[in-house]
Design a protein around this motif. Structure first.
Motif, short mmCIF file in Angstrom:
data_model
loop_
_atom_site.label_atom_id
_atom_site.label_comp_id
_atom_site.label_asym_id
_atom_site.label_seq_id
_atom_site.Cartn_x
_atom_site.Cartn_y
_atom_site.Cartn_z
N ASP A 168 0.83 -1.21 0.00
CA ASP A 168 0.00 0.00 0.00
C ASP A 168 0.86 1.26 0.00
O ASP A 168 0.58 2.23 -0.71
N SER A 169 1.92 1.24 0.81
CA SER A 169 2.77 2.43 0.91
C SER A 169 3.52 2.71 -0.39
O SER A 169 3.82 3.86 -0.70
N GLU A 171 2.32 1.76 -3.35
CA GLU A 171 1.29 1.82 -4.41
C GLU A 171 1.50 0.76 -5.47
O GLU A 171 1.55 1.04 -6.67
N HIS A 173 0.44 -3.61 -6.32
CA HIS A 173 -0.62 -4.58 -6.06
C HIS A 173 -0.16 -5.60 -5.01
O HIS A 173 1.03 -5.86 -4.85
#
Length: 216
Positions: A168-169, A171, A173
């Motif tokens: 997530d950090s 960006e 998948h």
């Protein structure tokens, strides 16, 4: 045609549970082969699995060539142009000799993502899509490997969350292999033939879900 590189360890190499690195499932049985069949003729799937591969660590016993960071750049350049890079590593980083918590294994995975972003092996020198796959958690009973992987089963159950946070950090998948497969009881950390099928099919759906523009 789009290209995807599957960069991993023995569970990408297709090592049979309870066997040696020379005991492998066939190309069509291993998860990259299954995924290739599911994705169809519009995709070129490149399998790059090595038994014992770590994320960024030289292995003092098995050899420096097990360091996934060392080989990543030449591998990316060899197979460019790449539309997608899937990385499934982490289990070997949990060996007792590395003494690493799951959070630092995730940070090491982040280093590999930075390497890909810096090299830009995608179309036109772009950053390809990147997918981090957390390996399925190890079983508590890892047979004769218990001293090598002392404390690893518990840490392996933390990898999915740590990997999702780093994905997530950065960006990119993320997919949790443990959501669709488990390790085989024969050795507690390799997946069997049925799991390869399930994982290959699940990852094919994840690849399709990325949402690709019209064929370039």
């Amino acid at each position: 045609m789009r290209s995807v590189l599957c960069y991993g360890d023995s569970n990408t190499h297709g090592q049979v549970p309870g066997g040696t690195p020379l005991d492998r499932y066939g190309p069509a049985e291993r998860w990259p082969g299954v995924m290739a069949r599911e994705l169809g003729v519009g995709w070129h799937v490149i399998e790059e699995g090595l038994s014992g591969r770590t994320t960024v660590r030289d292995d003092p016993i098995e050899g420096a060539h097990k360091n996934g960071r060392t080989y990543l750049r030449p591998c990316l350049q060899s197979h460019a142009v790449l539309d997608l890079v899937i990385i499934m590593l982490g289990t070997n980083d949990l060996k007792a000799r590395f003494n690493q918590p799951a959070s630092e294994v995730a940070m090491a995975m982040g280093c590999l993502v930075y390497e890909i972003k810096e090299l830009k092996p995608g179309p036109g020198g772009s950053v390809p899509e990147i997918m981090i796959v957390s390996p399925p958690p190890m079983l508590d009973d890892i047979k004769e490997w218990r001293s090598i992987f002392a404390g690893a089963p518990e840490k392996s159950r933390q990898l999915a969350l740590e990997f999702e946070i780093i994905a997530d950090s950065l960006e990119v998948h993320f997919f949790d292999a443990g959501s669709v497969v488990t390790c085989d009881p024969l050795d507690g950390f390799h997946i069997n033939g049925q799991a390869h099928v399930s994982l290959g099919r699940a990852l094919a759906r994840e690849v399709e879900a990325i949402g690709w523009p019209d064929e370039r």
